[in-house]
Each structure stands twice: as structure tokens, then as C-alpha cells.
Design a protein around this motif. Structure first.
Motif, PDB file in Angstrom:
ATOM      1  N   LEU A  84     -18.350  -5.315 -11.374  1.00  0.00           N
ATOM      2  CA  LEU A  84     -17.068  -4.610 -11.454  1.00  0.00           C
ATOM      3  C   LEU A  84     -17.217  -3.121 -11.213  1.00  0.00           C
ATOM      4  CD1 LEU A  84     -15.453  -6.493 -14.466  1.00  0.00           C
ATOM      5  CD2 LEU A  84     -14.659  -6.482 -12.109  1.00  0.00           C
ATOM      6  N   LYS A  85     -18.329  -2.732 -10.657  1.00  0.00           N
ATOM      7  CA  LYS A  85     -18.589  -1.291 -10.522  1.00  0.00           C
ATOM      8  C   LYS A  85     -17.691  -0.614  -9.500  1.00  0.00           C
ATOM      9  CE  LYS A  85     -22.604  -2.501  -7.784  1.00  0.00           C
ATOM     10  NZ  LYS A  85     -24.033  -2.561  -7.710  1.00  0.00           N
ATOM     11  N   ARG A  86     -17.075  -1.372  -8.608  1.00  0.00           N
ATOM     12  CA  ARG A  86     -16.157  -0.731  -7.652  1.00  0.00           C
ATOM     13  C   ARG A  86     -14.709  -0.814  -8.128  1.00  0.00           C
ATOM     14  NH1 ARG A  86     -17.962   1.659  -3.287  1.00  0.00           N
ATOM     15  NH2 ARG A  86     -15.823   1.818  -2.549  1.00  0.00           N
ATOM     16  N   GLU A  87     -14.503  -1.267  -9.349  1.00  0.00           N
ATOM     17  CA  GLU A  87     -13.178  -1.183  -9.974  1.00  0.00           C
ATOM     18  C   GLU A  87     -13.250  -0.127 -11.077  1.00  0.00           C
ATOM     19  OE1 GLU A  87     -11.413  -4.817 -11.264  1.00  0.00           O
ATOM     20  OE2 GLU A  87     -11.832  -5.854  -9.384  1.00  0.00           O
ATOM     21  N   LEU A 125      -5.981   5.762  -6.400  1.00  0.00           N
ATOM     22  CA  LEU A 125      -6.618   4.442  -6.524  1.00  0.00           C
ATOM     23  C   LEU A 125      -6.023   3.462  -5.510  1.00  0.00           C
ATOM     24  CD1 LEU A 125      -6.763   4.227 -10.433  1.00  0.00           C
ATOM     25  CD2 LEU A 125      -8.722   4.480  -8.908  1.00  0.00           C
ATOM     26  N   LYS A 126      -4.688   3.513  -5.370  1.00  0.00           N
ATOM     27  CA  LYS A 126      -4.030   2.599  -4.418  1.00  0.00           C
ATOM     28  C   LYS A 126      -4.467   2.921  -2.993  1.00  0.00           C
ATOM     29  CE  LYS A 126       0.415   1.204  -6.399  1.00  0.00           C
ATOM     30  NZ  LYS A 126       1.799   1.582  -6.511  1.00  0.00           N
ATOM     31  N   GLU A 127      -4.429   4.199  -2.655  1.00  0.00           N
ATOM     32  CA  GLU A 127      -4.775   4.599  -1.274  1.00  0.00           C
ATOM     33  C   GLU A 127      -6.214   4.238  -0.917  1.00  0.00           C
ATOM     34  OE1 GLU A 127      -1.754   8.397  -0.810  1.00  0.00           O
ATOM     35  OE2 GLU A 127      -3.904   8.781  -0.983  1.00  0.00           O
ATOM     36  N   ASN A 128      -7.061   4.221  -1.933  1.00  0.00           N
ATOM     37  CA  ASN A 128      -8.474   3.960  -1.654  1.00  0.00           C
ATOM     38  C   ASN A 128      -8.912   2.529  -1.992  1.00  0.00           C
ATOM     39  OD1 ASN A 128      -9.770   6.647  -0.750  1.00  0.00           O
ATOM     40  ND2 ASN A 128      -8.331   7.177  -2.385  1.00  0.00           N
ATOM     41  N   GLY A 129      -7.930   1.706  -2.305  1.00  0.00           N
ATOM     42  CA  GLY A 129      -8.210   0.287  -2.552  1.00  0.00           C
ATOM     43  C   GLY A 129      -9.120   0.038  -3.737  1.00  0.00           C
ATOM     44  N   ILE A 130      -9.085   0.945  -4.732  1.00  0.00           N
ATOM     45  CA  ILE A 130      -9.904   0.731  -5.949  1.00  0.00           C
ATOM     46  C   ILE A 130      -9.024   0.031  -6.988  1.00  0.00           C
ATOM     47  CG2 ILE A 130     -11.248   1.861  -7.784  1.00  0.00           C
ATOM     48  CD1 ILE A 130     -12.575   2.403  -5.126  1.00  0.00           C
ATOM     49  N   HIS A 131      -9.416  -1.150  -7.358  1.00  0.00           N
ATOM     50  CA  HIS A 131      -8.608  -1.926  -8.309  1.00  0.00           C
ATOM     51  C   HIS A 131      -8.785  -1.446  -9.741  1.00  0.00           C
ATOM     52  CE1 HIS A 131      -8.619  -5.558  -5.364  1.00  0.00           C
ATOM     53  NE2 HIS A 131      -7.818  -4.591  -4.977  1.00  0.00           N
ATOM     54  N   PHE A 160       0.183   2.209 -10.759  1.00  0.00           N
ATOM     55  CA  PHE A 160      -1.025   1.406 -10.559  1.00  0.00           C
ATOM     56  C   PHE A 160      -0.663   0.068  -9.909  1.00  0.00           C
ATOM     57  CE2 PHE A 160      -2.086   3.871 -14.524  1.00  0.00           C
ATOM     58  CZ  PHE A 160      -2.969   4.740 -13.895  1.00  0.00           C
ATOM     59  N   ASP A 161      -1.603  -0.477  -9.167  1.00  0.00           N
ATOM     60  CA  ASP A 161      -1.389  -1.817  -8.623  1.00  0.00           C
ATOM     61  C   ASP A 161      -1.657  -2.799  -9.762  1.00  0.00           C
ATOM     62  OD1 ASP A 161      -1.453  -4.259  -7.481  1.00  0.00           O
ATOM     63  OD2 ASP A 161      -3.065  -3.825  -6.050  1.00  0.00           O
ATOM     64  N   MET A 162      -0.580  -3.244 -10.411  1.00  0.00           N
ATOM     65  CA  MET A 162      -0.757  -4.050 -11.620  1.00  0.00           C
ATOM     66  C   MET A 162      -1.203  -5.484 -11.308  1.00  0.00           C
ATOM     67  SD  MET A 162      -0.201  -1.916 -14.026  1.00  0.00           S
ATOM     68  CE  MET A 162      -0.111  -2.913 -15.509  1.00  0.00           C
ATOM     69  N   SER A 163      -1.165  -5.850 -10.026  1.00  0.00           N
ATOM     70  CA  SER A 163      -1.495  -7.244  -9.693  1.00  0.00           C
ATOM     71  C   SER A 163      -2.963  -7.566 -10.006  1.00  0.00           C
ATOM     72  CB  SER A 163      -1.200  -7.520  -8.227  1.00  0.00           C
ATOM     73  OG  SER A 163      -2.082  -6.770  -7.410  1.00  0.00           O
ATOM     74  N   THR A 164      -3.818  -6.537 -10.076  1.00  0.00           N
ATOM     75  CA  THR A 164      -5.233  -6.817 -10.347  1.00  0.00           C
ATOM     76  C   THR A 164      -5.604  -6.535 -11.807  1.00  0.00           C
ATOM     77  OG1 THR A 164      -5.975  -4.571  -9.868  1.00  0.00           O
ATOM     78  CG2 THR A 164      -5.814  -6.081  -7.992  1.00  0.00           C
ATOM     79  N   VAL A 165      -4.659  -5.993 -12.567  1.00  0.00           N
ATOM     80  CA  VAL A 165      -4.973  -5.593 -13.947  1.00  0.00           C
ATOM     81  C   VAL A 165      -5.071  -6.844 -14.828  1.00  0.00           C
ATOM     82  CG1 VAL A 165      -4.166  -4.270 -15.947  1.00  0.00           C
ATOM     83  CG2 VAL A 165      -3.890  -3.333 -13.642  1.00  0.00           C
ATOM     84  N   ARG A 166      -6.206  -6.981 -15.503  1.00  0.00           N
ATOM     85  CA  ARG A 166      -6.419  -8.199 -16.302  1.00  0.00           C
ATOM     86  C   ARG A 166      -5.883  -8.077 -17.725  1.00  0.00           C
ATOM     87  NH1 ARG A 166     -12.640  -9.772 -14.523  1.00  0.00           N
ATOM     88  NH2 ARG A 166     -12.409  -9.045 -12.394  1.00  0.00           N
ATOM     89  N   GLU A 167      -5.666  -6.828 -18.178  1.00  0.00           N
ATOM     90  CA  GLU A 167      -5.292  -6.663 -19.598  1.00  0.00           C
ATOM     91  C   GLU A 167      -4.711  -5.265 -19.816  1.00  0.00           C
ATOM     92  OE1 GLU A 167      -8.353  -7.444 -22.947  1.00  0.00           O
ATOM     93  OE2 GLU A 167      -8.416  -5.278 -22.548  1.00  0.00           O
ATOM     94  N   HIS A 171     -15.856  11.869  -4.673  1.00  0.00           N
ATOM     95  CA  HIS A 171     -17.296  12.050  -4.533  1.00  0.00           C
ATOM     96  C   HIS A 171     -18.047  10.728  -4.742  1.00  0.00           C
ATOM     97  CE1 HIS A 171     -21.150  13.927  -4.622  1.00  0.00           C
ATOM     98  NE2 HIS A 171     -21.404  13.369  -5.787  1.00  0.00           N
ATOM     99  N   ILE A 172     -17.684  10.012  -5.799  1.00  0.00           N
ATOM    100  CA  ILE A 172     -18.514   8.825  -6.067  1.00  0.00           C
ATOM    101  C   ILE A 172     -18.089   7.587  -5.280  1.00  0.00           C
ATOM    102  CG2 ILE A 172     -19.296   9.605  -8.341  1.00  0.00           C
ATOM    103  CD1 ILE A 172     -17.617   7.406  -9.568  1.00  0.00           C
ATOM    104  N   TYR A 173     -16.812   7.482  -4.918  1.00  0.00           N
ATOM    105  CA  TYR A 173     -16.411   6.256  -4.209  1.00  0.00           C
ATOM    106  C   TYR A 173     -16.337   6.435  -2.693  1.00  0.00           C
ATOM    107  CZ  TYR A 173     -15.474   4.129  -8.669  1.00  0.00           C
ATOM    108  OH  TYR A 173     -15.630   3.609  -9.925  1.00  0.00           O
ATOM    109  N   LYS A 174     -16.110   7.672  -2.227  1.00  0.00           N
ATOM    110  CA  LYS A 174     -15.931   7.843  -0.784  1.00  0.00           C
ATOM    111  C   LYS A 174     -17.206   8.300  -0.093  1.00  0.00           C
ATOM    112  CE  LYS A 174     -11.736   8.975   0.797  1.00  0.00           C
ATOM    113  NZ  LYS A 174     -10.522   9.788   0.938  1.00  0.00           N
ATOM    114  N   ALA A 175     -18.078   8.946  -0.854  1.00  0.00           N
ATOM    115  CA  ALA A 175     -19.308   9.481  -0.248  1.00  0.00           C
ATOM    116  C   ALA A 175     -20.126   8.374   0.402  1.00  0.00           C
ATOM    117  CB  ALA A 175     -20.133  10.200  -1.298  1.00  0.00           C
ATOM    118  N   GLU A 176     -20.006   7.167  -0.154  1.00  0.00           N
ATOM    119  CA  GLU A 176     -20.880   6.100   0.337  1.00  0.00           C
ATOM    120  C   GLU A 176     -20.235   5.248   1.423  1.00  0.00           C
ATOM    121  OE1 GLU A 176     -19.942   2.837  -3.006  1.00  0.00           O
ATOM    122  OE2 GLU A 176     -21.373   4.419  -3.479  1.00  0.00           O
ATOM    123  N   ASP A 177     -18.934   5.551   1.754  1.00  0.00           N
ATOM    124  CA  ASP A 177     -18.266   4.744   2.794  1.00  0.00           C
ATOM    125  C   ASP A 177     -18.907   4.945   4.157  1.00  0.00           C
ATOM    126  OD1 ASP A 177     -16.629   3.705   0.971  1.00  0.00           O
ATOM    127  OD2 ASP A 177     -14.900   4.971   1.430  1.00  0.00           O
TER     128      ASP A 177
END
Ligand code: SF4
Length: 488
Positions: free
Chosen positions: A158-161, A210-216, A246-253, A482-488
Motif C-alpha cells: 500500500l505504499k503508493r496509496e 491526490l486525484k490529479e496524480n492518481g494516488i488513492h 477525495f476519490d471516495m471510491s477507493t477509501v476503505r474506512e 518530491h516523493i511520488y513524482k520524482a520516481e515517475d
């Protein structure tokens, strides 16, 4: 008590050793030098490391030895800690069930070894040897890790969420043991509208990123303070903003702390129900009115029970209750009473805390006003809660330890019917970024690849927050980039 360490070259280890000594003597100081109470280590490092410790306290001298394979820094430290714990145990007669383990989350350590493909047996052997952890605690860790992997089968992926924590810093009154940002809602009523402007801004901006970058978003947790301290109208506005951002469709709780029964009413519960909130907390802490009064909670036991029943009427079918062991003037009978009352209500989750004297709390500042039971009693009371949980079908599913916790014990979250708090598992095990929004909210950015952790704290008081929320939002988005886009 002052204890003098003769090894000047160990200056950098002073804090580590001090933390171990504090497990036995709360008010002790370790200093470099010589004095009546002394400590010294002889360390020989060849293929293996061999440590001999010598300690003189109150005229009594103790020695202990430890040997380990390898001679790296960590191994030497563990061997030194082993001799120290052995000598302190000999002097005090107190056995530490967590051994030399300080400053590391026990189950996080267990998970790390488990992810490396080791068997439970191998992990237990290693932790017992490295940290002198008791079999009872090893079994507890094993059970919790197993349950967590069952509750969140993709826990290691779940590290990319991210999960989102939303801090609302208001409470009816401040509890004596509390160091959370919890400002009296009565005194700070006028700060609320401006605070909400900042909060809505933070939610909108981070949600957009988060939505624009597809991070759930995996889970959302409203804490504080007590979020239900604000009016139902404000709570609705806040939840509207969340659901829109937030994109609530992926939210588990989604969890809302309604911890203080004196903040709960039918209107608030209706809002929570309208938004399908999965989980709330209603926290008794104790079922003894005198204790509640002594710790400044300003609500009665009767109110706890009434609000719990009211919440059930509003279809809240996943309720957590917190209990604290070691509250002032409480003994086994009080704990037995609290457990009996809890049994009648049968909440889905039960979180048992051991009282912790946090540095900035009223309880620590005026310790003499808050007499607590001796260590052996605290341990017995904790055992009572473990037994209760086992008898009533509550499974332990997360644990954490705090500094200055009575008896050097732990806090344990239990649950029945698999109604676990996913957020609590995720934050404890540090498997993904937790984005903290709002007053006093702490963000924990975890780099998905390296696992490197960076903490970032929003201002604690509403006035500072109101002035600077835009800056803090921008900074957090920079970190996300920095942490999610640097590695794209
Ligand atoms: S209800 Fe919770 S957050 Fe509020 S003062 Fe008490 S312990 Fe602190």
C-alpha cells in the motif's frame, strides 16, 4: 538518582542507556563521570563482541556479561544493553517483559523480519536473543502481525496509496493526562469559523493533488481533539468537502473520533450516519464517576452509556471504546467494574491504554495530585484486561508503546467480528504515507521505494494554524511531488 558512567567514549550512547535505566527508575540521570553510583563497561571486539558490565548502586555491586556474534555498532549496543538490563533486574527484582527494546515499534520490527521470509519461530528466536523479549510478548506480537495481515491482505503493497488524518483541535475540557491539541470549544468558539476555512482549503488542495496524480486514499481518520465538538452543521460542511475532494471510491474506512460522550447528540449522529461513517469512538476511559471527575473529563458514566445506546439507534455498528489502566486512585476493583460495564455494551473494538505520564500534561506537572497504583498492580490490571478480551472473543490487532508508560507496558487495540481499525494498523506499521491535515496534525511521508520517513507537523494552536495553513498546504504538496513524482 544519579548514576555515573565511567566510559567517556560512550557519550553518544548516553541517551540510549538512560532510556533503559528509566525503565527501572523514573527519576534517574545518567552522567559521564565518577560518583557513588557508578556504571562501567569493558568491551572487547574481535570476531565476536564480549561485554562485561559493572554497576554499583547504593553500595551494592553487580556484574554481568554478554557475548554476541559480529562486532558492528548495533551488535555492540545490544550486548551493552543486555548487561545493563541484567544488572538492573538483579538490583530491583523487576523483569522487563519488553527486554531492552526501546524506541522501536515492536510489531513493525516483527513485520520487517516476516517480510524477509523468516518463519515465526525464527523471528521469535531472534527477538528473544537480541532484545530479551519475553515469550508472552513474542506470542502477542505474532498474533497481532498475523491478524493485521488478515485484516489488510495487501498491507505490504500500500505504499503508493496514502491515508488521511484530519485534526480538529477542540474538546469540551482538557483531560489531565492529555497532550493532544485540545482547546476548550467554549473558550475558542470564535476561532472555529476561521479554522474551518483553513481546513477546507487543505482538504480541497490535497484532494485535488491526490486525484490529479492518481494516488488513492486508503483510509480517512478524523481525530484531534474531539471532532464532534464542532456543531453538526460544521461537521456536515467538513464531510461534504471531504467527499467532494477525495476519490471516495477507493477509501476503505472513514473513522470519526467522537471520544467525549459530552459532544455526542442525535443531530451529530444523524450527520455521521448520513455520510455512512464506518467507525466511531466513544471513550469511557473508566466507569467510575469519581475517576472521570478527577481526570477532568466532565461527563458521567451514565452519559457514556446513554450516548453509546443513542449511537446504536443511529446505526453506528462499529464503535470503539478506550479504557485506561492505572488512572489515579483506581485499583483492581475499578478495572473489574469497567470491564463488567464494557461487557454489557459490547463495543466492536476495545482499546486498552496503560496510563502514560506525558511530559506536558497536567498530570505530570502536578503528579502528587494523581496517585497511581504500584507497578505490580498495574501489571495485574493489564492481565485482567487481556483475560477479559480473550474470554469475550476480542482479538488483539495492534499495539504500541509510549515513553513513561506505567510499568513499561503497552497499549493494545482489540476487536471482535473482524471490525478492525484499518487506519490504526496502517499508522502503527508505517507502511504508507499518512497525510496530516488540520491543527496539530502530524504528517508522515514515507518514500514508497526507500521507506525513508519524514515527519511534518502542522501548527498546534488554532490561531497559528489560521495564519499559516496555506503555507503548510503548499509545503506538503511539495513533499508529495518530491516523493511520488520524482520516481515517475
Ligand atoms: S478528549 Fe481526548 S483529545 Fe480531548 S482532552 Fe481528553 S484526551 Fe485530549
Amino acid at each position: 538518582m544519579k548514576l555515573y558512567l565511567k566510559n567517556q567514549e560512550m557519550e553518544n550512547d548516553l541517551l540510549y542507556l538512560q532510556n533503559i535505566i528509566n525503565l527501572y527508575f523514573e527519576d534517574s540521570f545518567l552522567l559521564i563521570g565518577e560518583g557513588a553510583n557508578e556504571l562501567a563497561f569493558t568491551i572487547s571486539k574481535e570476531e565476536a563482541v564480549a561485554v562485561t558490565g559493572q554497576m554499583t548502586i547504593d553500595g551494592e555491586t553487580y556484574t554481568a556479561t554478554a557475548e554476541r556474534t559480529g562486532h558492528d555498532k548495533k551488535t555492540v549496543k545490544q550486548a551493552v544493553a543486555e548487561t545493563l538490563v541484567t544488572m538492573l533486574t538483579a538490583h530491583t527484582g523487576v523483569t522487563q517483559s519488553w527486554g531492552t527494546l526501546t524506541g522501536i515499534r515492536p510489531t513493525k520490527l516483527y513485520h520487517r523480519l516476516y517480510r524477509q521470509g523468516r518463519s515465526h519461530e525464527a523471528i521469535s528466536d531472534r527477538l528473544a536473543k537480541d532484545y530479551l523479549i519475553s515469550q508472552e510478548k513474542l506470542d502477542l506480537m505474532k498474533e497481532i502481525v498475523h491478524t493485521q495481515n488478515e485484516a489488510i491482505p495487501d498491507l505490504y503493497n500500500l505504499k503508493r496509496e496514502v491515508s488521511v488524518y484530519i485534526g480538529i483541535p477542540f474538546c469540551p475540557t482538557k483531560c489531565a493526562y492529555c497532550t493532544f491539541p485540545a482547546y476548550s470549544i467554549l473558550v475558542h468558539k470564535n476561532d472555529v469559523p476561521e479554522f474551518l476555512v483553513g481546513l477546507l482549503h487543505e482538504i480541497a488542495e490535497t484532494g485535488k493533488w491526490l486525484k490529479e496524480n492518481g494516488i488513492h486514499v486508503t483510509t480517512i481518520y478524523f481525530g484531534g481533539g474531539t471532532p464532534t465538538s464542532i456543531t453538526p452543521k460544521d461537521l456536515k460542511m467538513l464531510l461534504d468537502q471531504c467527499y467532494a475532494s477525495f476519490d471516495m471510491s477507493t477509501v476503505r474506512e472513514v473513522t470519526v473520533e467522537a471520544g467525549r460522550p459530552d459532544t455526542i447528540d442525535a443531530e451529530t449522529l444523524k450527520v455521521l450516519n448520513d455520510f455512512n461513517i464506518d467507525r466511531i469512538s466513544i471513550n469511557p476511559q473508566s466507569f467510575t464517576d469519581e475517576t472521570l471527575k478527577a481526570i477532568g473529563r466532565h461527563h458521567s458514566v451514565e452519559e457514556t452509556v446513554d450516548k453509546f445506546n443513542l449511537a446504536r439507534e443511529y446505526h453506528m455498528n462499529n464503535i470503539n471504546m478506550d479504557l485506561i489502566i492505572g488512572l489515579p486512585n483506581e485499583d483492581r476493583d475499578h478495572v473489574a467494574h469497567s470491564l463488567a460495564e464494557t461487557k454489557k455494551l459490547r463495543p466492536e473494538s476495545l482499546t486498552v491504554h496503560t496510563l502514560s505520564f506525558k511530559r506536558a500534561s497536567e498530570m505530570t506537572r502536578n503528579k502528587e495530585k494523581y496517585p497511581v497504583a504500584p507497578r505490580t498492580e498495574i501489571m495485574h490490571m493489564m492481565d485482567m484486561t487481556r483475560q477479559f478480551a480473550s474470554d469475550e472473543g476480542y482479538k488483539p490487532y495492534y499495539l504500541y508503546r509510549q515513553k513513561n508508560i506505567l510499568g513499561n507496558l503497552e497499549n493494545i487495540g482489540y476487536s471482535i467480528d473482524q471490525e478492525y481499525s484499518l487506519y490504526n494498523i496502517l499508522i502503527m506499521e508505517e507502511v504508507q504515507t499518512i497525510l496530516g491535515i488540520g491543527c496539530g496534525a502530524s504528517s508522515k511521508f514515507i518514500h514508497p521505494e526507500t521507506g525513508k520517513i519524514e515527519n511534518y507537523l502542522n501548527p498546534k494552536d488554532p490561531k497559528s494554524y489560521n495564519k499559516s495553513y496555506a503555507h503548510y498546504t503548499t509545503e506538503k504538496i511539495k513533499k508529495l511531488n518530491h516523493i511520488y513524482k520524482a520516481e515517475d
